[in-house]
Write an enzyme that holds these catalytic residues in place. Structure first.
Site, PDB file in Angstrom:
ATOM      1  N   ASN A  49     104.857  25.113  57.628  1.00 51.88           N
ATOM      2  CA  ASN A  49     104.568  24.405  58.369  1.00 51.88           C
ATOM      3  C   ASN A  49     104.790  24.166  59.562  1.00 51.88           C
ATOM      4  O   ASN A  49     105.880  24.352  60.116  1.00 51.88           O
ATOM      5  CB  ASN A  49     104.528  22.269  57.789  1.00 51.88           C
ATOM      6  CG  ASN A  49     104.185  22.530  56.304  1.00 51.88           C
ATOM      7  OD1 ASN A  49     102.895  23.156  55.770  1.00 51.88           O
ATOM      8  ND2 ASN A  49     104.056  21.323  55.754  1.00 51.88           N
ATOM      9  N   ARG A  59     106.255  11.135  64.422  1.00 53.51           N
ATOM     10  CA  ARG A  59     106.045  12.064  62.984  1.00 53.51           C
ATOM     11  C   ARG A  59     107.150  11.562  61.731  1.00 53.51           C
ATOM     12  O   ARG A  59     107.950  11.394  62.125  1.00 53.51           O
ATOM     13  CB  ARG A  59     105.744  13.507  63.682  1.00 53.51           C
ATOM     14  CG  ARG A  59     104.645  14.103  64.492  1.00 53.51           C
ATOM     15  CD  ARG A  59     104.651  15.807  64.105  1.00 53.51           C
ATOM     16  NE  ARG A  59     103.856  15.982  65.181  1.00 53.51           N
ATOM     17  CZ  ARG A  59     102.656  16.182  65.445  1.00 53.51           C
ATOM     18  NH1 ARG A  59     102.244  16.025  64.032  1.00 53.51           N
ATOM     19  NH2 ARG A  59     101.745  16.912  66.264  1.00 53.51           N
ATOM     20  N   HIS A  62     107.945   9.881  56.512  1.00 53.18           N
ATOM     21  CA  HIS A  62     107.141  10.464  56.050  1.00 53.18           C
ATOM     22  C   HIS A  62     108.043  10.887  54.318  1.00 53.18           C
ATOM     23  O   HIS A  62     109.244  11.620  54.768  1.00 53.18           O
ATOM     24  CB  HIS A  62     106.423  11.673  56.728  1.00 53.18           C
ATOM     25  CG  HIS A  62     105.612  11.469  56.694  1.00 53.18           C
ATOM     26  ND1 HIS A  62     105.279  12.356  57.554  1.00 53.18           N
ATOM     27  CD2 HIS A  62     104.903  10.857  57.492  1.00 53.18           C
ATOM     28  CE1 HIS A  62     104.653  11.688  59.157  1.00 53.18           C
ATOM     29  NE2 HIS A  62     103.782  10.597  58.201  1.00 53.18           N
ATOM     30  N   LYS A  72     112.974  19.754  52.155  1.00 48.86           N
ATOM     31  CA  LYS A  72     112.792  20.138  53.180  1.00 48.86           C
ATOM     32  C   LYS A  72     113.071  20.836  54.056  1.00 48.86           C
ATOM     33  O   LYS A  72     114.880  20.541  53.938  1.00 48.86           O
ATOM     34  CB  LYS A  72     111.667  19.690  54.584  1.00 48.86           C
ATOM     35  CG  LYS A  72     110.724  18.486  53.735  1.00 48.86           C
ATOM     36  CD  LYS A  72     110.313  17.335  54.799  1.00 48.86           C
ATOM     37  CE  LYS A  72     108.807  16.409  54.450  1.00 48.86           C
ATOM     38  NZ  LYS A  72     108.780  15.391  55.216  1.00 48.86           N
ATOM     39  N   TYR A 132     108.461  23.669  58.945  1.00 49.59           N
ATOM     40  CA  TYR A 132     109.193  23.060  57.897  1.00 49.59           C
ATOM     41  C   TYR A 132     109.640  24.179  57.062  1.00 49.59           C
ATOM     42  O   TYR A 132     108.307  24.673  56.480  1.00 49.59           O
ATOM     43  CB  TYR A 132     108.551  22.200  57.335  1.00 49.59           C
ATOM     44  CG  TYR A 132     108.020  21.291  58.983  1.00 49.59           C
ATOM     45  CD1 TYR A 132     108.322  19.916  58.584  1.00 49.59           C
ATOM     46  CD2 TYR A 132     106.818  21.296  59.453  1.00 49.59           C
ATOM     47  CE1 TYR A 132     108.506  19.158  59.795  1.00 49.59           C
ATOM     48  CE2 TYR A 132     106.842  20.757  60.835  1.00 49.59           C
ATOM     49  CZ  TYR A 132     106.883  19.496  60.418  1.00 49.59           C
ATOM     50  OH  TYR A 132     106.592  18.517  61.330  1.00 49.59           O
ATOM     51  N   ASP A 170     100.819   6.614  61.238  1.00 49.40           N
ATOM     52  CA  ASP A 170     102.278   5.719  60.685  1.00 49.40           C
ATOM     53  C   ASP A 170     102.287   4.315  61.718  1.00 49.40           C
ATOM     54  O   ASP A 170     103.880   3.636  61.139  1.00 49.40           O
ATOM     55  CB  ASP A 170     103.234   6.598  61.703  1.00 49.40           C
ATOM     56  CG  ASP A 170     102.868   7.790  61.306  1.00 49.40           C
ATOM     57  OD1 ASP A 170     103.060   8.291  59.855  1.00 49.40           O
ATOM     58  OD2 ASP A 170     103.784   9.191  61.584  1.00 49.40           O
TER      59      ASP A 170
END
Length: 210
Positions: A49, A59, A62, A72, A132, A170
């Site tokens: 990604n 961001r 998660h 990751k 990622y 978020d």
């Protein structure tokens, strides 16, 4: 490359050796074998990604259900972000704590984040570009979030981020305590059991993780 343990178990900072000349620079930003030596198993990479973010964009936080969740390997290929790794594994000795690593296009560090950990970053520059490598495809029904502004988590966003920009997804996410009460969080025992299955599978993994 150098691999440094972070204060959160199962998370690491990777600093590559850079080779520069009058043409530019060359580096290895991911080595499956060096990482395997550290974590005990190969990564079966399933998806790559890239995100491009304005300065101040946040961001995260998660995470995904275990199993298989999503490990990751994250780096910034342009600009700079402050990357946060949050231990949300209920029962972990560092539950609710976090560590951070500056990812930028100068030192070109990366972070490895094991399955079950929470991940978040804030862009410190415009057009901050983050790549990622992940071990499982995005699966909407198994993906969750925690509000990155939750005071219980207490992420500290540096002043150079400026005004924070967050998505409704978020900001609408529950805090850590509410997520735990709802049974959304992974457990330390489940995470460790899953890591052990990966460790046991690696010697017989003919496909590798590179």
């Amino acid at each position: 490359m150098q691999i440094r343990d972070l204060t959160i178990p199962d998370a690491y900072e990777i600093t590559p050796k850079q080779f520069g000349d009058d043409r530019g620079v060359f580096l290895e930003w991911y080595r499956f074998d060096r990482l395997e030596e550290k974590i005990g198993h190969r990564l079966n990479l399933a998806q790559a990604n890239t995100s491009v973010s304005k300065r101040g964009s946040v961001r995260g936080i998660h995470f995904a259900d275990i199993p298989p969740s999503q490990a990751k390997y994250v780096t910034a290929v342009h600009g700079a972000v402050l990357d946060f790794i949050i231990d949300i594994r209920v029962g972990s000795p560092t539950y609710g704590q976090w560590d951070s690593v500056l990812l930028d296009d100068t030192d070109r560090r990366a972070v490895y984040i094991a399955e079950g950990l929470g991940h978040c970053f804030v862009a410190l520059t415009d057009n901050a570009t983050v790549s990622y490598l992940v071990t499982s495809p995005f699966t909407p029904g198994r993906e969750h979030g925690i509000n990155p502004l939750d005071p219980e988590v207490g992420l500290v966003f540096p002043p150079e981020a400026g005004d924070l920009l967050l998505s409704p997804k978020d900001t609408d996410a529950p805090g850590l305590a509410a997520a735990a009460a709802a049974g959304l969080l992974p457990t330390w025992d489940a995470a460790r059991a899953y890591y052990e299955t990966l460790n046991q599978a690696t010697p017989n993994n003919e496909n590798g993780g590179n």
